[in-house]
Write an enzyme that holds these catalytic residues in place. Structure first.
Site, PDB file in Angstrom:
ATOM      1  N   ASP A   1      26.999 -12.208 -19.956  1.00 16.14           N
ATOM      2  CA  ASP A   1      27.550 -12.985 -21.243  1.00 16.14           C
ATOM      3  C   ASP A   1      26.180 -14.047 -20.481  1.00 16.14           C
ATOM      4  O   ASP A   1      25.723 -14.550 -19.961  1.00 16.14           O
ATOM      5  CB  ASP A   1      28.497 -13.815 -19.971  1.00 16.14           C
ATOM      6  CG  ASP A   1      29.075 -14.831 -20.541  1.00 16.14           C
ATOM      7  OD1 ASP A   1      29.749 -15.836 -21.423  1.00 16.14           O
ATOM      8  OD2 ASP A   1      28.846 -15.918 -20.000  1.00 16.14           O
TER       9      ASP A   1
ATOM     10  N   LEU B   1      34.781 -23.290  -1.704  1.00 18.94           N
ATOM     11  CA  LEU B   1      36.247 -22.648  -1.788  1.00 18.94           C
ATOM     12  C   LEU B   1      36.537 -21.484  -1.197  1.00 18.94           C
ATOM     13  O   LEU B   1      36.489 -20.354  -0.900  1.00 18.94           O
ATOM     14  CB  LEU B   1      36.822 -22.756  -2.935  1.00 18.94           C
ATOM     15  CG  LEU B   1      38.028 -21.789  -2.499  1.00 18.94           C
ATOM     16  CD1 LEU B   1      39.062 -22.211  -1.987  1.00 18.94           C
ATOM     17  CD2 LEU B   1      38.834 -22.931  -4.235  1.00 18.94           C
TER      18      LEU B   1
ATOM     19  N   GLN C   1      36.601 -18.362 -22.828  1.00 16.03           N
ATOM     20  CA  GLN C   1      36.078 -18.454 -21.239  1.00 16.03           C
ATOM     21  C   GLN C   1      37.062 -20.049 -21.055  1.00 16.03           C
ATOM     22  O   GLN C   1      35.865 -20.801 -21.127  1.00 16.03           O
ATOM     23  CB  GLN C   1      34.707 -18.731 -21.979  1.00 16.03           C
ATOM     24  CG  GLN C   1      33.975 -17.987 -20.351  1.00 16.03           C
ATOM     25  CD  GLN C   1      32.709 -18.049 -20.378  1.00 16.03           C
ATOM     26  OE1 GLN C   1      31.984 -18.519 -19.264  1.00 16.03           O
ATOM     27  NE2 GLN C   1      32.422 -16.472 -21.548  1.00 16.03           N
TER      28      GLN C   1
ATOM     29  N   TYR D   1      35.197 -17.095 -16.234  1.00 16.67           N
ATOM     30  CA  TYR D   1      33.435 -17.090 -14.940  1.00 16.67           C
ATOM     31  C   TYR D   1      34.119 -17.640 -13.979  1.00 16.67           C
ATOM     32  O   TYR D   1      35.235 -18.573 -13.883  1.00 16.67           O
ATOM     33  CB  TYR D   1      33.246 -18.202 -16.465  1.00 16.67           C
ATOM     34  CG  TYR D   1      33.217 -19.651 -16.300  1.00 16.67           C
ATOM     35  CD1 TYR D   1      33.032 -21.034 -15.049  1.00 16.67           C
ATOM     36  CD2 TYR D   1      34.624 -20.623 -16.931  1.00 16.67           C
ATOM     37  CE1 TYR D   1      33.129 -21.900 -14.570  1.00 16.67           C
ATOM     38  CE2 TYR D   1      33.701 -22.114 -17.380  1.00 16.67           C
ATOM     39  CZ  TYR D   1      34.173 -22.725 -16.151  1.00 16.67           C
ATOM     40  OH  TYR D   1      34.132 -23.703 -16.057  1.00 16.67           O
TER      41      TYR D   1
ATOM     42  N   GLY E   1      31.989 -23.370  -5.593  1.00 12.60           N
ATOM     43  CA  GLY E   1      31.762 -24.376  -4.579  1.00 12.60           C
ATOM     44  C   GLY E   1      32.142 -24.179  -3.238  1.00 12.60           C
ATOM     45  O   GLY E   1      31.841 -22.399  -3.242  1.00 12.60           O
TER      46      GLY E   1
ATOM     47  N   TYR F   1      21.964 -22.563 -20.148  1.00 11.68           N
ATOM     48  CA  TYR F   1      21.527 -21.747 -18.661  1.00 11.68           C
ATOM     49  C   TYR F   1      19.832 -21.943 -19.396  1.00 11.68           C
ATOM     50  O   TYR F   1      19.541 -21.242 -19.675  1.00 11.68           O
ATOM     51  CB  TYR F   1      21.852 -20.245 -18.859  1.00 11.68           C
ATOM     52  CG  TYR F   1      23.688 -19.972 -19.062  1.00 11.68           C
ATOM     53  CD1 TYR F   1      24.449 -21.135 -18.338  1.00 11.68           C
ATOM     54  CD2 TYR F   1      24.269 -19.290 -18.707  1.00 11.68           C
ATOM     55  CE1 TYR F   1      25.546 -21.355 -19.181  1.00 11.68           C
ATOM     56  CE2 TYR F   1      25.651 -18.793 -18.914  1.00 11.68           C
ATOM     57  CZ  TYR F   1      26.445 -19.933 -18.567  1.00 11.68           C
ATOM     58  OH  TYR F   1      27.432 -20.117 -18.845  1.00 11.68           O
TER      59      TYR F   1
ATOM     60  N   THR G   1      25.443 -15.018 -15.805  1.00 12.69           N
ATOM     61  CA  THR G   1      23.466 -15.643 -16.222  1.00 12.69           C
ATOM     62  C   THR G   1      23.870 -15.802 -15.559  1.00 12.69           C
ATOM     63  O   THR G   1      22.735 -17.517 -15.598  1.00 12.69           O
ATOM     64  CB  THR G   1      23.263 -14.741 -17.196  1.00 12.69           C
ATOM     65  OG1 THR G   1      23.333 -14.761 -18.307  1.00 12.69           O
ATOM     66  CG2 THR G   1      23.846 -13.147 -16.927  1.00 12.69           C
ATOM     67  N   TRP G   2      24.658 -17.706 -15.791  1.00 11.17           N
ATOM     68  CA  TRP G   2      24.089 -18.605 -15.561  1.00 11.17           C
ATOM     69  C   TRP G   2      23.307 -18.613 -13.830  1.00 11.17           C
ATOM     70  O   TRP G   2      23.638 -18.160 -12.937  1.00 11.17           O
ATOM     71  CB  TRP G   2      25.572 -19.040 -14.741  1.00 11.17           C
ATOM     72  CG  TRP G   2      26.102 -20.660 -14.335  1.00 11.17           C
ATOM     73  CD1 TRP G   2      24.617 -22.291 -14.968  1.00 11.17           C
ATOM     74  CD2 TRP G   2      26.592 -21.535 -14.392  1.00 11.17           C
ATOM     75  NE1 TRP G   2      25.225 -22.826 -14.520  1.00 11.17           N
ATOM     76  CE2 TRP G   2      26.058 -23.005 -14.051  1.00 11.17           C
ATOM     77  CE3 TRP G   2      27.641 -21.268 -13.451  1.00 11.17           C
ATOM     78  CZ2 TRP G   2      26.949 -23.850 -13.471  1.00 11.17           C
ATOM     79  CZ3 TRP G   2      27.980 -22.496 -12.275  1.00 11.17           C
ATOM     80  CH2 TRP G   2      28.224 -23.273 -12.570  1.00 11.17           C
TER      81      TRP G   2
END
Length: 285
Positions: A50, A203, A166, A194, A201, A55, A21-22
């Site tokens: 999580d 990537l 984590q 995570y 990013g 956050y 949930t970031w």
């Protein structure tokens, strides 16, 4: 071979696939959409959620608290993380109380030290153990700990009660496979990945454009994103918490648990995005 749950060292069963949930809860205009996404996941069978006090300064926890209202709490596996500067005797008990209030629950299934800070590990472990005794948390672990950090943690009294680590892990960032993942497996501590979809990013674009990823997705009639998740879940000692604020993406992530990559397919991904042959220190986002 994927299993839907993994047994922790304290005997608890933890789901291997959940919802991260970031960044969720930070924009009021997305509240309904993100609440619906969390509820869609729970309705589909996702139990692991999580979050962290960091956050959105608690807004993510508050969003989850609203979303899980009306559900059977005992069926859920709630995880949150404490700031390093709050992880000592002076502040951790207040921090966990605020987290519980935000989540509208009486206990956490798992409480993590978000990353290492100035508070001695021995003090943090003592506090975690006290929270377990008080029933505020059922278990505790760490986040963003590399191999040397884990060795140090296990050298302090009750440090071996840590049940997970984590860290950032996905197909394009496999440094943990060199020494951290094998060390954790040896000590029966699962790795909790995570950003398993490389959300952090640019990537991710390269991974999704990969002809190998696309070909495997075509074979299984799935999305390239689901291939990335299946790669992470191929490792039996790994738990994944992909983040999404949209119900359709949450459900796609959940369906990835059914995907079984063959050894040949895993080998093709391994060749396309090889793990490093030497120690690379943890990336943190």
């Amino acid at each position: 071979m994927n299993k839907n749950e993994i047994k922790l060292s304290n005997g608890m069963e933890m789901p291997r696939l959940g919802m991260g949930t970031w960044f969720l809860g930070e924009k009021k205009q997305k509240d309904d959409q993100e609440t619906a996404a969390l509820r869609a996941g729970i309705d589909a069978g996702i139990r692991l959620i999580d979050t962290a006090e960091m956050y959105g300064d608690g807004k993510s926890e508050q969003l989850i608290g609203r979303a899980i209202k009306g559900y059977d709490r005992s069926r859920l596996f709630l995880v949150s993380k404490v700031y390093p500067h709050n992880a000592g005797r002076r502040k951790i008990f207040k921090s966990v109380q605020q987290t519980l209030k935000n989540l509208q629950t009486d206990y956490l299934d798992l409480y993590l030290l978000h990353w290492r800070g100035a508070v001695p590990l021995e003090e943090t472990v003592e506090c975690m153990e006290q929270l377990v005794k008080e029933g505020k948390i059922r278990s505790w672990g760490v986040s963003n700990f590399d191999t040397d950090d884990m060795r140090e943690l296990l050298s302090v009294p009750n440090g071996d009660h840590c049940v997970v680590d984590q860290v950032l892990y996905h197909l394009g960032l496999r440094g943990v496979e060199y020494d951290l993942l094998p060390w954790l497996e040896e000590h029966q501590i699962p790795l909790m990945a995570y950003c398993p979809l490389a959300q952090a990013g640019d990537l991710q674009k390269d991974l999704l454009k990969s002809s190998t990823v696309k070909e495997i997705a075509k074979i299984h009639n799935i999305t390239p994103m689901q291939v990335l998740l299946a790669f992470v879940l191929y490792q039996p000692n790994v738990i994944a918490i992909p983040r999404s604020g949209k119900a359709e993406h949450v459900l796609q992530n959940w369906n990835a648990r059914k995907i079984r990559l063959t050894d040949v397919e895993y080998g093709l991904l391994d060749k396309a995005f090889p793990a490093p042959k030497q120690k690379t220190y943890l990336d943190i986002v």
